[in-house]
Scaffold this motif. Structure first.
Motif, PDB file in Angstrom:
ATOM      1  N   LYS A 251      54.766  52.776  36.591  1.00 57.72           N
ATOM      2  CA  LYS A 251      53.715  53.556  35.931  1.00 57.72           C
ATOM      3  C   LYS A 251      52.443  52.727  35.795  1.00 57.72           C
ATOM      4  CE  LYS A 251      52.695  56.119  31.677  1.00 57.72           C
ATOM      5  NZ  LYS A 251      53.237  56.543  30.343  1.00 57.72           N
ATOM      6  N   ARG A 252      52.583  51.471  35.405  1.00 53.38           N
ATOM      7  CA  ARG A 252      51.424  50.580  35.241  1.00 53.38           C
ATOM      8  C   ARG A 252      50.764  50.310  36.595  1.00 53.38           C
ATOM      9  NH1 ARG A 252      50.360  46.482  31.306  1.00 53.38           N
ATOM     10  NH2 ARG A 252      48.237  45.734  31.644  1.00 53.38           N
ATOM     11  N   ILE A 253      51.580  50.082  37.615  1.00 47.03           N
ATOM     12  CA  ILE A 253      51.048  49.776  38.948  1.00 47.03           C
ATOM     13  C   ILE A 253      50.268  50.954  39.504  1.00 47.03           C
ATOM     14  CG2 ILE A 253      51.730  49.370  41.350  1.00 47.03           C
ATOM     15  CD1 ILE A 253      54.032  47.617  40.149  1.00 47.03           C
TER      16      ILE A 253
ATOM     17  N   ALA B 128      48.784  53.227  37.909  1.00 44.64           N
ATOM     18  CA  ALA B 128      47.579  53.485  37.109  1.00 44.64           C
ATOM     19  C   ALA B 128      46.519  52.409  37.288  1.00 44.64           C
ATOM     20  CB  ALA B 128      47.962  53.584  35.627  1.00 44.64           C
ATOM     21  N   GLU B 129      46.925  51.135  37.544  1.00 43.76           N
ATOM     22  CA  GLU B 129      45.957  50.042  37.473  1.00 43.76           C
ATOM     23  C   GLU B 129      45.964  49.079  38.655  1.00 43.76           C
ATOM     24  OE1 GLU B 129      46.223  47.892  33.810  1.00 43.76           O
ATOM     25  OE2 GLU B 129      46.491  49.706  32.602  1.00 43.76           O
ATOM     26  N   HIS B 130      47.020  49.058  39.457  1.00 41.87           N
ATOM     27  CA  HIS B 130      47.179  47.958  40.396  1.00 41.87           C
ATOM     28  C   HIS B 130      47.308  48.383  41.856  1.00 41.87           C
ATOM     29  CE1 HIS B 130      47.361  45.535  36.892  1.00 41.87           C
ATOM     30  NE2 HIS B 130      48.618  45.769  36.581  1.00 41.87           N
ATOM     31  N   SER B 131      46.743  49.503  42.214  1.00 41.61           N
ATOM     32  CA  SER B 131      46.729  49.880  43.632  1.00 41.61           C
ATOM     33  C   SER B 131      45.492  49.286  44.293  1.00 41.61           C
ATOM     34  CB  SER B 131      46.715  51.398  43.792  1.00 41.61           C
ATOM     35  OG  SER B 131      45.439  51.920  43.422  1.00 41.61           O
ATOM     36  N   TYR B 132      45.505  49.259  45.629  1.00 41.21           N
ATOM     37  CA  TYR B 132      44.341  48.728  46.337  1.00 41.21           C
ATOM     38  C   TYR B 132      43.131  49.651  46.222  1.00 41.21           C
ATOM     39  CZ  TYR B 132      46.765  44.688  48.070  1.00 41.21           C
ATOM     40  OH  TYR B 132      47.424  43.495  48.127  1.00 41.21           O
ATOM     41  N   GLU B 133      43.344  50.915  45.937  1.00 39.62           N
ATOM     42  CA  GLU B 133      42.183  51.761  45.645  1.00 39.62           C
ATOM     43  C   GLU B 133      41.448  51.251  44.420  1.00 39.62           C
ATOM     44  OE1 GLU B 133      45.033  54.887  47.446  1.00 39.62           O
ATOM     45  OE2 GLU B 133      45.100  52.824  46.727  1.00 39.62           O
ATOM     46  N   GLN B 134      42.222  50.873  43.383  1.00 39.15           N
ATOM     47  CA  GLN B 134      41.577  50.318  42.186  1.00 39.15           C
ATOM     48  C   GLN B 134      40.899  48.981  42.486  1.00 39.15           C
ATOM     49  OE1 GLN B 134      45.059  51.373  41.077  1.00 39.15           O
ATOM     50  NE2 GLN B 134      44.374  53.240  40.054  1.00 39.15           N
ATOM     51  N   ARG B 135      41.530  48.157  43.332  1.00 45.08           N
ATOM     52  CA  ARG B 135      40.926  46.872  43.651  1.00 45.08           C
ATOM     53  C   ARG B 135      39.613  47.049  44.413  1.00 45.08           C
ATOM     54  NH1 ARG B 135      44.002  45.840  40.172  1.00 45.08           N
ATOM     55  NH2 ARG B 135      45.855  44.498  40.339  1.00 45.08           N
ATOM     56  N   VAL B 136      39.598  47.931  45.411  1.00 49.36           N
ATOM     57  CA  VAL B 136      38.376  48.163  46.184  1.00 49.36           C
ATOM     58  C   VAL B 136      37.307  48.772  45.289  1.00 49.36           C
ATOM     59  CG1 VAL B 136      37.359  49.474  48.086  1.00 49.36           C
ATOM     60  CG2 VAL B 136      39.557  48.328  48.404  1.00 49.36           C
ATOM     61  N   THR B 137      37.694  49.706  44.422  1.00 46.75           N
ATOM     62  CA  THR B 137      36.728  50.316  43.501  1.00 46.75           C
ATOM     63  C   THR B 137      36.100  49.259  42.594  1.00 46.75           C
ATOM     64  OG1 THR B 137      37.928  52.421  43.524  1.00 46.75           O
ATOM     65  CG2 THR B 137      36.439  52.029  41.676  1.00 46.75           C
ATOM     66  N   ALA B 138      36.917  48.339  42.080  1.00 43.98           N
ATOM     67  CA  ALA B 138      36.396  47.284  41.204  1.00 43.98           C
ATOM     68  C   ALA B 138      35.475  46.350  41.978  1.00 43.98           C
ATOM     69  CB  ALA B 138      37.559  46.508  40.593  1.00 43.98           C
ATOM     70  N   LEU B 139      35.854  46.016  43.200  1.00 43.89           N
ATOM     71  CA  LEU B 139      35.017  45.130  44.015  1.00 43.89           C
ATOM     72  C   LEU B 139      33.666  45.778  44.303  1.00 43.89           C
ATOM     73  CD1 LEU B 139      36.089  42.897  46.916  1.00 43.89           C
ATOM     74  CD2 LEU B 139      34.256  44.518  47.325  1.00 43.89           C
ATOM     75  N   VAL B 140      33.684  47.050  44.667  1.00 45.74           N
ATOM     76  CA  VAL B 140      32.436  47.757  44.956  1.00 45.74           C
ATOM     77  C   VAL B 140      31.560  47.826  43.707  1.00 45.74           C
ATOM     78  CG1 VAL B 140      31.470  50.028  45.487  1.00 45.74           C
ATOM     79  CG2 VAL B 140      33.315  49.098  46.899  1.00 45.74           C
ATOM     80  N   ARG B 141      32.158  48.077  42.569  1.00 43.74           N
ATOM     81  CA  ARG B 141      31.389  48.157  41.321  1.00 43.74           C
ATOM     82  C   ARG B 141      30.699  46.823  41.036  1.00 43.74           C
ATOM     83  NH1 ARG B 141      35.350  48.457  37.855  1.00 43.74           N
ATOM     84  NH2 ARG B 141      35.728  50.653  38.326  1.00 43.74           N
ATOM     85  N   THR B 142      31.428  45.731  41.233  1.00 43.13           N
ATOM     86  CA  THR B 142      30.840  44.415  41.001  1.00 43.13           C
ATOM     87  C   THR B 142      29.711  44.131  41.988  1.00 43.13           C
ATOM     88  OG1 THR B 142      32.952  43.575  40.159  1.00 43.13           O
ATOM     89  CG2 THR B 142      31.343  41.948  40.888  1.00 43.13           C
ATOM     90  N   MET B 143      29.921  44.458  43.274  1.00 44.64           N
ATOM     91  CA  MET B 143      28.871  44.228  44.275  1.00 44.64           C
ATOM     92  C   MET B 143      27.630  45.054  43.958  1.00 44.64           C
ATOM     93  SD  MET B 143      29.946  41.916  46.352  1.00 44.64           S
ATOM     94  CE  MET B 143      28.900  42.060  47.811  1.00 44.64           C
ATOM     95  N   ARG B 144      27.815  46.284  43.503  1.00 39.43           N
ATOM     96  CA  ARG B 144      26.647  47.124  43.155  1.00 39.43           C
ATOM     97  C   ARG B 144      25.916  46.548  41.943  1.00 39.43           C
ATOM     98  NH1 ARG B 144      28.918  51.826  43.012  1.00 39.43           N
ATOM     99  NH2 ARG B 144      28.017  52.796  44.863  1.00 39.43           N
ATOM    100  N   ASP B 145      26.688  46.052  40.956  1.00 31.37           N
ATOM    101  CA  ASP B 145      26.052  45.472  39.766  1.00 31.37           C
ATOM    102  C   ASP B 145      25.222  44.239  40.122  1.00 31.37           C
ATOM    103  OD1 ASP B 145      27.223  47.400  38.203  1.00 31.37           O
ATOM    104  OD2 ASP B 145      28.871  46.134  37.498  1.00 31.37           O
ATOM    105  N   ILE B 146      25.706  43.450  41.093  1.00 28.53           N
ATOM    106  CA  ILE B 146      25.004  42.216  41.460  1.00 28.53           C
ATOM    107  C   ILE B 146      23.829  42.501  42.392  1.00 28.53           C
ATOM    108  CG2 ILE B 146      25.213  39.979  42.610  1.00 28.53           C
ATOM    109  CD1 ILE B 146      28.207  40.027  41.903  1.00 28.53           C
ATOM    110  N   PHE B 147      24.064  43.308  43.417  1.00 27.76           N
ATOM    111  CA  PHE B 147      23.101  43.423  44.519  1.00 27.76           C
ATOM    112  C   PHE B 147      22.422  44.787  44.608  1.00 27.76           C
ATOM    113  CE2 PHE B 147      26.380  40.342  45.920  1.00 27.76           C
ATOM    114  CZ  PHE B 147      25.578  39.226  46.050  1.00 27.76           C
ATOM    115  N   GLY B 148      22.819  45.736  43.780  1.00 31.80           N
ATOM    116  CA  GLY B 148      22.248  47.072  43.887  1.00 31.80           C
ATOM    117  C   GLY B 148      20.823  47.140  43.371  1.00 31.80           C
TER     118      GLY B 148
END
Length: 598
Positions: free
Chosen positions: A574-576, A578-598
């Motif tokens: 259930k935890r995985i 909700a929080e630990h799929s690669y969709e979540q990882r890519v989403t988090a990475l994109v969010r960070t890149m947008r915050d830095i370089f957007g």
């Protein structure tokens, strides 16, 4: 310089009144003159395309072959900008002396010695002044790809202007595969003004667009699948090897940027980032951010590189222990991004066969590290002082709180550290540091897996396990290594307990198996790691042992208590999801890149 130049042809000076007038080239018994009856005017024809330009300052002239120097001197008199000369013909240069005093950026041998008739007369002319002032980039390199890489760096240093190749006909006859290849690639650079056309706003709206620099590395498949499920457009730029070594890659990158217009580039473990910094400089020129996700120890990779620090690079690491040291190394943007799983590939099966040849109470999947250690030892050719105590040293490192071998040696083993730093290349230092890391892992895995032997485990791995666990009082089975993508998702549900122990390259982080196994609806017993508590609730969502000696009692308990296993599997899955799929990882990475370089 090519050490085979003397074998390909012979060069002889032609003097007139003790002054160098020409150079005679003899190839396979046939002779030709560099200038011949045309004299210096023959070389000046090379400058025709330069003179026909409306804006001569809008290009970067590159002479392919310096000849007798007439075109080179004329170009210097007519043009006050930077220019490059590609000439690796040592037999000719020893006669003309044209490269004397040049700062050769890429060379396999030193420039020729001065003292020829041409060299002595050139001391006061425009060429000598230009060489002294550093206006000329002189490249002498056998490999055309490396020559092109050097020219690309020089191009970026001078505004990314297109090249204007000026090829000497005699050099094309001498070695068309080299000078002809250079002329073709340099001419292609003038077709597009990449730098102007590639200037666009990143993260300007709509879904993020990812340029994936990819090869056969296993994790890129998950990134691609995650992008597909998220609806993120992506473009694959596939490498044939692990580094940018040829301008063909640069051209494909520029073409992808121009046509696909990505918001950022993405790579794993700095794959595709060359040691000389061509890609880093190129992305900085394009103002295209790079996200590099390290899923192996970054310090076993990054210190081999010379020019990797860029404000346009963001480093993501699966291990929080690396964050401080990476920032101390000079990286401005460093972020935590743990591993995850693909819950579609590692899915819970509808049923598990009641009888299967690989069905077991307990299994372990992993490499013995025996052959990996031996390979690093062979590659490094280490002195006796580093080999005599490597096993004891690895055992001490495995138990120590220091996270890197280099820091462990520096702070706690000064005599070994002195021998380590005395190794004559970064590659040998890397081999030693990796060898100690793998040997620490080998010893730790052997100690952990040995705790499972009373339960007749199935070990899936290499033949090194037979050396690691010889003549045991308890029987155990060895199965050859299996494929991560096509076999492992179906293997995990066959074991009541999937046993896990983590590599010593990651003393605080968790590995892939902690996510993959529960995603398939299966049970994993793993070693405790401090970063685990940020990802799971130990005891409720994950079962773990703190020392190898704790493992047997836990194995007995969970083999007898199906309800306890089921509760942990259900909570972990259930935890995985909700929080630990690669969709979540890519989403988090994109969010960070947008915050830095957007």
């Amino acid at each position: 310089m090519s050490h085979t130049s003397q074998d390909r042809y012979r060069a002889e000076p032609v003097l007139h009144e003790n002054t160098l007038a020409d150079v005679r080239i003899t190839v396979a018994g046939k002779s030709m003159l560099m200038l011949g009856a045309g004299g210096g005017e023959r070389e000046l024809h090379l400058l025709r395309s330069f003179r026909e330009q409306a804006e001569p300052s809008g290009t970067l002239p590159v002479l392919l072959g310096s000849g007798m120097g007439h075109a080179l001197r004329a170009l210097l008199e007519q043009y006050d900008g930077p220019l490059a000369v590609v000439d690796k013909e040592l037999p000719i240069l020893q006669i003309t002396g044209l490269s004397d005093g040049a700062s050769v950026q890429i060379a396999s041998t030193p420039p020729p010695a001065s003292g020829t008739p041409a060299a002595s007369s050139a001391g006061q002319d425009v060429l000598a002044t230009a060489l002294r002032e550093g206006r000329i980039l002189w490249i002498a390199e056998d490999d055309p790809g490396r020559a092109l890489a050097g020219l690309t760096r020089w191009q970026m240093e001078h505004g990314g202007k297109p090249f204007l190749p000026l090829a000497h006909p005699l050099y094309l006859r001498l070695q068309r595969d080299y000078y002809g290849t250079l002329r073709e690639h340099l001419s292609a650079s003038g077709t597009f003004d990449f730098w102007a056309k590639a200037s666009y706003n990143k993260f300007a709206g709509g879904p993020p667009r990812l340029l994936l620099i990819t090869s056969q590395y296993f994790l890129m498949g998950e990134i691609i699948t995650a992008c597909q499920r998220l609806g993120f457009p992506y473009h694959l730029l596939t490498l044939d090897n692990d580094e940018v070594g040829h301008t063909e890659f640069v051209e494909r990158l520029l073409k992808a940027v121009l046509e696909f217009r990505p918001d950022f580039a993405f790579t794993i473990n700095h794959l595709g980032v060359d040691r000389e910094g061509v890609l880093t400089d190129l992305l900085e020129k394009l103002q295209l951010p790079l996200a590099s996700w390290f899923v192996d120890n970054p310090h076993l990779i990054l210190y081999l590189y010379n020019r990797l620090i860029s404000p346009w690079t963001a480093i993501f690491t699966w291990d929080t222990d690396n964050i401080t040291s990476l920032r101390e190394q000079g990286f401005r943007h460093v972020h935590y991004l743990p591993l995850g799983t693909d819950p579609v590939r590692f899915a819970k099966p509808s049923s598990v066969p009641s009888a299967h040849p690989l069905k077991r109470d307990i299994s372990f999947v992993g490499n013995s590290m025996v052959f990996k250690v031996a390979h690093r030892m062979k590659a490094g050719k280490f002195p006796r002082v580093l080999l005599s105590s490597y096993r004891q040293l690895a055992g001490e490192f495995a138990e120590h709180e220091e996270r890197s071998v280099r820091a462990f040696l520096r702070n706690h083993k000064p005599e070994i550290h002195a021998a380590f730093t005395a190794l004559d290349s970064p590659e040998r230092q890397l081999s030693y540091e990796t060898m100690i890391t793998w040997e620490a892992t080998r010893q730790y895995r052997a100690r952990c897996v040995a705790q499972t032997l009373p339960f007749r485990p199935l070990i899936v791995g290499d033949k090194g396990w037979r050396q690691t666990l010889p003549e045991q009082p308890h029987p155990w089975d060895l199965h050859p290594e299996i494929g991560y993508y096509d076999e492992l998702p179906h293997f995990y549900p066959l074991s009541t307990i999937n046993f896990n122990c983590t590599s010593k390259q990651m003393k605080g982080a968790v590995n892939q198996r902690v996510f993959d196994v529960p995603a398939t609806g299966s049970f994993v017993l793993t070693d405790w790691r401090v970063q685990m508590e940020d990802l799971f609730d130990p005891g409720k969502e994950v079962a773990c042992y703190h020392t190898p000696e704790e493992a047997p009692d836990l194995i007995r308990f969970y083999l007898r208590n199906e309800a306890a296993r089921t509760n942990i599997i259900r909570a972990a899955r259930k935890r995985i999801l909700a929080e630990h799929s690669y969709e979540q990882r890519v989403t988090a990475l994109v969010r960070t890149m947008r915050d830095i370089f957007g």
